[in-house]
Design a protein around this motif. Structure first.
Motif, PDB file in Angstrom:
ATOM      1  N   ALA A 137     -16.411  14.621 -35.780  1.00  0.00           N
ATOM      2  CA  ALA A 137     -16.080  15.877 -35.103  1.00  0.00           C
ATOM      3  C   ALA A 137     -14.569  16.036 -35.075  1.00  0.00           C
ATOM      4  CB  ALA A 137     -16.639  15.879 -33.682  1.00  0.00           C
ATOM      5  N   VAL A 138     -14.134  17.276 -35.245  1.00  0.00           N
ATOM      6  CA  VAL A 138     -12.719  17.591 -35.114  1.00  0.00           C
ATOM      7  C   VAL A 138     -12.591  18.748 -34.130  1.00  0.00           C
ATOM      8  CG1 VAL A 138     -11.988  16.767 -37.378  1.00  0.00           C
ATOM      9  CG2 VAL A 138     -12.771  19.110 -37.145  1.00  0.00           C
ATOM     10  N   GLY A 139     -11.476  18.758 -33.408  1.00  0.00           N
ATOM     11  CA  GLY A 139     -11.147  19.860 -32.522  1.00  0.00           C
ATOM     12  C   GLY A 139     -10.084  20.706 -33.194  1.00  0.00           C
ATOM     13  N   ILE A 140     -10.293  22.011 -33.254  1.00  0.00           N
ATOM     14  CA  ILE A 140      -9.334  22.918 -33.894  1.00  0.00           C
ATOM     15  C   ILE A 140      -8.837  23.883 -32.823  1.00  0.00           C
ATOM     16  CG2 ILE A 140      -8.987  24.630 -35.707  1.00  0.00           C
ATOM     17  CD1 ILE A 140     -11.475  23.295 -37.109  1.00  0.00           C
ATOM     18  N   THR A 141      -7.519  23.895 -32.623  1.00  0.00           N
ATOM     19  CA  THR A 141      -6.917  24.751 -31.608  1.00  0.00           C
ATOM     20  C   THR A 141      -6.042  25.797 -32.281  1.00  0.00           C
ATOM     21  OG1 THR A 141      -6.878  22.885 -30.082  1.00  0.00           O
ATOM     22  CG2 THR A 141      -5.504  24.768 -29.521  1.00  0.00           C
ATOM     23  N   THR A 142      -6.269  27.066 -31.917  1.00  0.00           N
ATOM     24  CA  THR A 142      -5.429  28.171 -32.363  1.00  0.00           C
ATOM     25  C   THR A 142      -4.915  28.876 -31.111  1.00  0.00           C
ATOM     26  OG1 THR A 142      -7.217  29.795 -32.447  1.00  0.00           O
ATOM     27  CG2 THR A 142      -6.858  28.465 -34.425  1.00  0.00           C
ATOM     28  N   GLN A 143      -4.164  29.966 -31.300  1.00  0.00           N
ATOM     29  CA  GLN A 143      -3.694  30.716 -30.140  1.00  0.00           C
ATOM     30  C   GLN A 143      -4.842  31.357 -29.373  1.00  0.00           C
ATOM     31  OE1 GLN A 143      -0.867  33.424 -31.867  1.00  0.00           O
ATOM     32  NE2 GLN A 143       0.779  31.904 -31.814  1.00  0.00           N
ATOM     33  N   ALA A 144      -5.947  31.634 -30.032  1.00  0.00           N
ATOM     34  CA  ALA A 144      -7.051  32.349 -29.403  1.00  0.00           C
ATOM     35  C   ALA A 144      -8.270  31.490 -29.112  1.00  0.00           C
ATOM     36  CB  ALA A 144      -7.467  33.522 -30.296  1.00  0.00           C
ATOM     37  N   SER A 145      -8.310  30.240 -29.561  1.00  0.00           N
ATOM     38  CA  SER A 145      -9.555  29.493 -29.463  1.00  0.00           C
ATOM     39  C   SER A 145      -9.334  27.984 -29.451  1.00  0.00           C
ATOM     40  CB  SER A 145     -10.450  29.867 -30.652  1.00  0.00           C
ATOM     41  OG  SER A 145     -11.634  29.124 -30.641  1.00  0.00           O
ATOM     42  N   ASN A 146     -10.247  27.286 -28.773  1.00  0.00           N
ATOM     43  CA  ASN A 146     -10.419  25.839 -28.902  1.00  0.00           C
ATOM     44  C   ASN A 146     -11.804  25.664 -29.499  1.00  0.00           C
ATOM     45  OD1 ASN A 146      -7.990  25.031 -27.717  1.00  0.00           O
ATOM     46  ND2 ASN A 146      -8.856  25.249 -25.666  1.00  0.00           N
ATOM     47  N   TYR A 147     -11.875  25.140 -30.731  1.00  0.00           N
ATOM     48  CA  TYR A 147     -13.130  25.122 -31.474  1.00  0.00           C
ATOM     49  C   TYR A 147     -13.480  23.690 -31.857  1.00  0.00           C
ATOM     50  CZ  TYR A 147     -16.418  26.188 -35.269  1.00  0.00           C
ATOM     51  OH  TYR A 147     -17.509  26.251 -36.071  1.00  0.00           O
ATOM     52  N   GLY A 148     -14.720  23.287 -31.604  1.00  0.00           N
ATOM     53  CA  GLY A 148     -15.212  21.984 -32.025  1.00  0.00           C
ATOM     54  C   GLY A 148     -16.027  22.140 -33.296  1.00  0.00           C
ATOM     55  N   HIS A 149     -15.711  21.350 -34.311  1.00  0.00           N
ATOM     56  CA  HIS A 149     -16.405  21.453 -35.599  1.00  0.00           C
ATOM     57  C   HIS A 149     -16.974  20.083 -35.962  1.00  0.00           C
ATOM     58  CE1 HIS A 149     -17.381  23.156 -39.469  1.00  0.00           C
ATOM     59  NE2 HIS A 149     -16.755  22.170 -40.079  1.00  0.00           N
ATOM     60  N   VAL A 150     -18.283  20.023 -36.203  1.00  0.00           N
ATOM     61  CA  VAL A 150     -18.966  18.777 -36.540  1.00  0.00           C
ATOM     62  C   VAL A 150     -19.193  18.719 -38.036  1.00  0.00           C
ATOM     63  CG1 VAL A 150     -21.062  17.408 -36.213  1.00  0.00           C
ATOM     64  CG2 VAL A 150     -20.072  18.667 -34.299  1.00  0.00           C
ATOM     65  N   ILE A 151     -18.895  17.568 -38.620  1.00  0.00           N
ATOM     66  CA  ILE A 151     -19.087  17.351 -40.050  1.00  0.00           C
ATOM     67  C   ILE A 151     -20.045  16.177 -40.201  1.00  0.00           C
ATOM     68  CG2 ILE A 151     -17.949  16.723 -42.218  1.00  0.00           C
ATOM     69  CD1 ILE A 151     -15.347  17.855 -40.841  1.00  0.00           C
ATOM     70  N   GLU A 152     -21.128  16.399 -40.909  1.00  0.00           N
ATOM     71  CA  GLU A 152     -22.087  15.327 -41.155  1.00  0.00           C
ATOM     72  C   GLU A 152     -21.876  14.816 -42.569  1.00  0.00           C
ATOM     73  OE1 GLU A 152     -26.831  14.354 -40.845  1.00  0.00           O
ATOM     74  OE2 GLU A 152     -26.100  16.306 -40.242  1.00  0.00           O
ATOM     75  N   PRO A 153     -21.445  13.544 -42.701  1.00  0.00           N
ATOM     76  CA  PRO A 153     -21.217  13.017 -44.046  1.00  0.00           C
ATOM     77  C   PRO A 153     -22.516  12.888 -44.817  1.00  0.00           C
ATOM     78  CG  PRO A 153     -20.884  11.306 -42.394  1.00  0.00           C
ATOM     79  CD  PRO A 153     -21.174  12.574 -41.661  1.00  0.00           C
ATOM     80  N   LYS A 154     -22.400  12.882 -46.128  1.00  0.00           N
ATOM     81  CA  LYS A 154     -23.582  12.727 -46.983  1.00  0.00           C
ATOM     82  C   LYS A 154     -24.180  11.339 -46.767  1.00  0.00           C
ATOM     83  CE  LYS A 154     -22.331  15.910 -50.670  1.00  0.00           C
ATOM     84  NZ  LYS A 154     -21.611  16.772 -49.852  1.00  0.00           N
TER      85      LYS A 154
ATOM     86  N   ARG B  10       0.075  28.843 -34.747  1.00  0.00           N
ATOM     87  CA  ARG B  10       0.022  27.387 -34.859  1.00  0.00           C
ATOM     88  C   ARG B  10      -1.448  26.966 -34.845  1.00  0.00           C
ATOM     89  NH1 ARG B  10       3.502  22.859 -31.955  1.00  0.00           N
ATOM     90  NH2 ARG B  10       2.135  21.106 -32.375  1.00  0.00           N
ATOM     91  N   ILE B  11      -1.832  26.130 -35.804  1.00  0.00           N
ATOM     92  CA  ILE B  11      -3.199  25.607 -35.891  1.00  0.00           C
ATOM     93  C   ILE B  11      -3.105  24.083 -35.784  1.00  0.00           C
ATOM     94  CG2 ILE B  11      -5.277  25.416 -37.293  1.00  0.00           C
ATOM     95  CD1 ILE B  11      -4.309  27.958 -38.785  1.00  0.00           C
ATOM     96  N   THR B  12      -3.853  23.516 -34.847  1.00  0.00           N
ATOM     97  CA  THR B  12      -3.844  22.071 -34.629  1.00  0.00           C
ATOM     98  C   THR B  12      -5.251  21.527 -34.841  1.00  0.00           C
ATOM     99  OG1 THR B  12      -2.082  22.311 -32.999  1.00  0.00           O
ATOM    100  CG2 THR B  12      -3.286  20.244 -32.983  1.00  0.00           C
ATOM    101  N   VAL B  13      -5.371  20.459 -35.609  1.00  0.00           N
ATOM    102  CA  VAL B  13      -6.656  19.793 -35.849  1.00  0.00           C
ATOM    103  C   VAL B  13      -6.556  18.377 -35.286  1.00  0.00           C
ATOM    104  CG1 VAL B  13      -8.323  19.022 -37.572  1.00  0.00           C
ATOM    105  CG2 VAL B  13      -7.082  21.158 -37.926  1.00  0.00           C
ATOM    106  N   SER B  14      -7.516  18.002 -34.428  1.00  0.00           N
ATOM    107  CA  SER B  14      -7.521  16.691 -33.776  1.00  0.00           C
ATOM    108  C   SER B  14      -8.844  15.986 -34.024  1.00  0.00           C
ATOM    109  CB  SER B  14      -7.340  16.850 -32.261  1.00  0.00           C
ATOM    110  OG  SER B  14      -6.188  17.577 -31.970  1.00  0.00           O
ATOM    111  N   ASP B  15      -8.820  14.658 -33.960  1.00  0.00           N
ATOM    112  CA  ASP B  15     -10.024  13.841 -34.094  1.00  0.00           C
ATOM    113  C   ASP B  15     -10.874  14.024 -32.847  1.00  0.00           C
ATOM    114  OD1 ASP B  15     -11.967  11.935 -34.566  1.00  0.00           O
ATOM    115  OD2 ASP B  15     -10.631  10.220 -34.283  1.00  0.00           O
ATOM    116  N   GLY B  16     -12.103  14.490 -33.010  1.00  0.00           N
ATOM    117  CA  GLY B  16     -12.994  14.707 -31.875  1.00  0.00           C
ATOM    118  C   GLY B  16     -13.819  13.498 -31.499  1.00  0.00           C
ATOM    119  N   GLY B  17     -13.894  12.487 -32.347  1.00  0.00           N
ATOM    120  CA  GLY B  17     -14.702  11.310 -32.049  1.00  0.00           C
ATOM    121  C   GLY B  17     -13.911  10.163 -31.474  1.00  0.00           C
ATOM    122  N   PHE B  18     -12.605  10.327 -31.352  1.00  0.00           N
ATOM    123  CA  PHE B  18     -11.725   9.250 -30.903  1.00  0.00           C
ATOM    124  C   PHE B  18     -12.114   8.740 -29.522  1.00  0.00           C
ATOM    125  CE2 PHE B  18      -7.782   7.721 -28.937  1.00  0.00           C
ATOM    126  CZ  PHE B  18      -7.384   6.791 -29.868  1.00  0.00           C
ATOM    127  N   LEU B  19     -12.282   9.626 -28.558  1.00  0.00           N
ATOM    128  CA  LEU B  19     -12.615   9.215 -27.197  1.00  0.00           C
ATOM    129  C   LEU B  19     -14.072   8.806 -27.061  1.00  0.00           C
ATOM    130  CD1 LEU B  19     -10.617  11.933 -25.276  1.00  0.00           C
ATOM    131  CD2 LEU B  19      -9.972   9.562 -25.665  1.00  0.00           C
TER     132      LEU B  19
END
Length: 188
Positions: free
Chosen positions: A127-144, A85-94
């Protein structure tokens, strides 16, 4: 008349110089380089030369990312070597000061998945948070960026205005102090 012209030109040059100098001092929040993961597998950023934007864990990676500014969404193409299961969440919401349900999308299985989630832009970053069975990963995206002024804020404007005012005060004081009252005026 020449003095007034000289003062106006000096003011304009100082304003342009300070504006360009302050344009790059936007207030971006720092994001840790290494996200929190488990002890056995690391999440690392890699150059896009191998077709992978980022490795989330040993069997999951981001192949592509895109940000739709009008819709306020991020689309990620994520590939998984095994079923999970892979879950992607909004990291900038809070960080934006909101409370409530965090926008989240999940998929299950292996292979390539395109996941689109609503996101919140904070200080020009996404920023988005990506959760897998093995990891909680934060990924930052800088828009153009479309303009050098996008990363500036009200504080930068006030700082520039105060700086120009102080500089002009010094210029005026210097001119008053060094003006010889006995010297003849130049004709215009």
């Amino acid at each position: 008349m020449k003095r007034i012209t000289a003062i106006i030109v000096t003011l304009a040059l100082l304003t342009v110089a300070l504006s360009v100098g302050l344009a790059g001092t936007g207030s971006a929040q720092s994001v840790p380089e290494n996200p929190v993961t488990n002890d056995t597998q690391d999440a690392t950023e890699t150059p896009e030369s191998d077709g992978v934007v980022a490795y989330i864990d040993g069997q999951t990676r981001i192949l592509n990312q895109s940000y739709n500014q009008e819709a306020g969404t991020v689309s990620l193409v994520i590939e998984s070597d095994g079923p999970q299961r892979i879950t992607v969440s909004d990291g900038g919401f809070l960080a934006d000061g909101k409370s409530g349900h965090i926008p989240t999308q999940s998929v299950r299985g292996s292979g390539k998945h395109t996941i689109t989630v609503s996101v919140t832009q904070v200080d020009g970053m996404i920023a988005v948070g990506i959760t897998t069975q093995a990891s909680n990963y934060g990924h930052v995206i800088e828009p153009k960026r479309t303009s050098i002024w996008e990363r500036t804020n009200s504080r930068d404007g006030w700082l520039g205005g105060v700086s120009v005012t102080i500089a002009m005060g010094f210029v005026a004081a210097y001119r008053v102090k060094n003006n010889d009252p006995d010297s003849p005026e130049e004709p215009e």
